[in-house]
Design a protein around this motif. Structure first.
Motif, PDB file in Angstrom:
ATOM      1  N   GLY A   1      -0.083   8.059  -4.671  1.00  0.00           N
ATOM      2  CA  GLY A   1       1.295   8.518  -4.521  1.00  0.00           C
ATOM      3  C   GLY A   1       1.398  10.031  -4.692  1.00  0.00           C
TER       4      GLY A   1
ATOM      5  N   ALA B   1      -0.314  11.861  -1.830  1.00  0.00           N
ATOM      6  CA  ALA B   1       0.474  11.709  -0.601  1.00  0.00           C
ATOM      7  C   ALA B   1       1.661  12.669  -0.601  1.00  0.00           C
ATOM      8  CB  ALA B   1       0.957  10.269  -0.470  1.00  0.00           C
TER       9      ALA B   1
ATOM     10  N   SER C   1       2.651  10.569   5.423  1.00  0.00           N
ATOM     11  CA  SER C   1       2.190  10.646   4.039  1.00  0.00           C
ATOM     12  C   SER C   1       3.252  10.131   3.063  1.00  0.00           C
ATOM     13  CB  SER C   1       1.809  12.093   3.720  1.00  0.00           C
ATOM     14  OG  SER C   1       0.999  12.131   2.595  1.00  0.00           O
TER      15      SER C   1
ATOM     16  N   GLY D   1       2.842   7.145   0.447  1.00  0.00           N
ATOM     17  CA  GLY D   1       3.124   7.478  -0.954  1.00  0.00           C
ATOM     18  C   GLY D   1       4.139   6.531  -1.575  1.00  0.00           C
TER      19      GLY D   1
ATOM     20  N   THR E   1       3.359   4.201  -4.709  1.00  0.00           N
ATOM     21  CA  THR E   1       4.129   4.438  -5.938  1.00  0.00           C
ATOM     22  C   THR E   1       4.832   3.150  -6.356  1.00  0.00           C
ATOM     23  OG1 THR E   1       4.450   6.748  -5.301  1.00  0.00           O
ATOM     24  CG2 THR E   1       5.897   5.902  -7.006  1.00  0.00           C
TER      25      THR E   1
ATOM     26  N   TYR F   1      -6.161   5.896   1.284  1.00  0.00           N
ATOM     27  CA  TYR F   1      -5.068   6.793   1.675  1.00  0.00           C
ATOM     28  C   TYR F   1      -5.419   7.534   2.972  1.00  0.00           C
ATOM     29  CZ  TYR F   1      -2.376  11.067   1.919  1.00  0.00           C
ATOM     30  OH  TYR F   1      -1.619  12.108   2.388  1.00  0.00           O
TER      31      TYR F   1
END
Lengths: 233, 60
Positions: free
Chosen positions: A53, A56, A82, A86, A90, A206
């Motif tokens: 997160g 990102a 992104s 993220g 998160t 990611y």
């Protein structure tokens, strides 16, 4: 479906391999924690998700800055891709933390500084995605997204330092935390290796997802442009 | 909790945690694939439409 580039296929293969290895390290290689038991294993992916997160949202802020400097729409595609990733990670971070907290803190949720700042951060970026939908002009949308992405990034370091500067029950695994923290533990070498490997794996996840999401954004823009052309004929 | 000798029995919470983690990741992956397929279908449809429109524009 348009074939993925060779490098993306290689990256996907490496990521899948790393993920399988990470699962092995988390469930088999790392020992069971002496006090908390099995639920401590959630910690490896919980922290790694939080890490994704933060990375990102950092990438979003950087891409936003580059877009404002160059006005090249590809940087806006990177930024929005992104943010989306993220937000997903998160959410995983907060949800998995809540599940860990139930047996350790005896509650699903408490108004702790870390939990509050992480949730505000998540809501800020959910708002980013929602507000973008309301702007039709692509250039205005990209400009707005870039400025918002840079300003919203302030929430990331605040979330990171919240457990180090405020009185909190959230454990600080790396570095010193509040003595009132509940659920802290000393990592054995195997636990540390599993933790570091999880961080590496999630960084690869990611990068891979970002690449696929950027391709999706590009295709979406192409479809929109084609629709506009068709309507003008 | 600190006074107990054996680790706490928290397997069900671990299982729930990993269901949420892996499930959310899986759902996001499916959403990416689904959106990509839908866009490709849109693109094919637009290709077909433009192929139909072009001859009619030429004939006028």
């Amino acid at each position: 479906m348009e074939a993925a580039p060779r490098n993306l296929k290689i990256l996907t293969g490496i990521t899948i391999g790393l993920f399988v290895l990470a699962l092995y390290m988390v469930f088999i290689y790392a020992p069971r924690e002496a006090v908390m038991g099995d639920v401590q294993r959630v910690f490896y992916f919980h922290v790694a998700s939080g890490w994704v997160g933060a990375v990102a949202f950092l990438v979003t802020a950087i891409a936003g800055g580059v877009y404002l400097a160059k006005r090249d729409r590809k940087w806006d595609r990177v930024a929005v891709a992104s943010v989306e990733i993220g937000v997903v990670f998160t959410f995983i971070n907060i949800a998995s933390g809540s599940i860990w907290a139930r047996p350790i803190w005896n509650t699903w949720w408490t108004w702790d500084p870390r939990l509050v700042t992480a949730t505000i951060m998540l809501l800020l970026y959910v708002a980013y995605l929602m507000l973008r939908q309301g702007i039709d002009d692509p250039d205005r949308r990209a400009r707005f997204g870039s400025v918002y992405g840079i300003v919203a990034f302030v929430s990331v370091p605040i979330t990171f330092v919240s457990i180090r500067i405020f009185r909190t029950i959230h454990p600080v695994i790396i570095g010193s935390g509040d003595p009132a923290a509940e659920g802290a533990f000393d990592m054995t070498p195997r636990m540390l290796q599993a933790f570091m490997f999880s961080l590496l794996t999630f960084t690869f996840i990611y990068a891979t997802l970002l690449w696929y999401r950027i391709r999706l954004g590009r295709l979406s823009e192409e479809v929109e442009e084609r629709k506009m052309e068709m309507m003008s004929v | 909790m600190l006074l107990q000798e054996a680790p706490a029995e928290t397997f069900s919470f671990m299982a729930f945690g990993f269901i949420v983690i892996l499930g959310t990741m899986g759902l996001y992956l499916l959403s990416l694939i689904n959106r990509y397929r839908n866009l490709e279908q849109d693109m094919e449809l637009l290709d077909e439409l433009s192929a139909k429109v072009e001859p009619s524009v030429e004939s006028t």
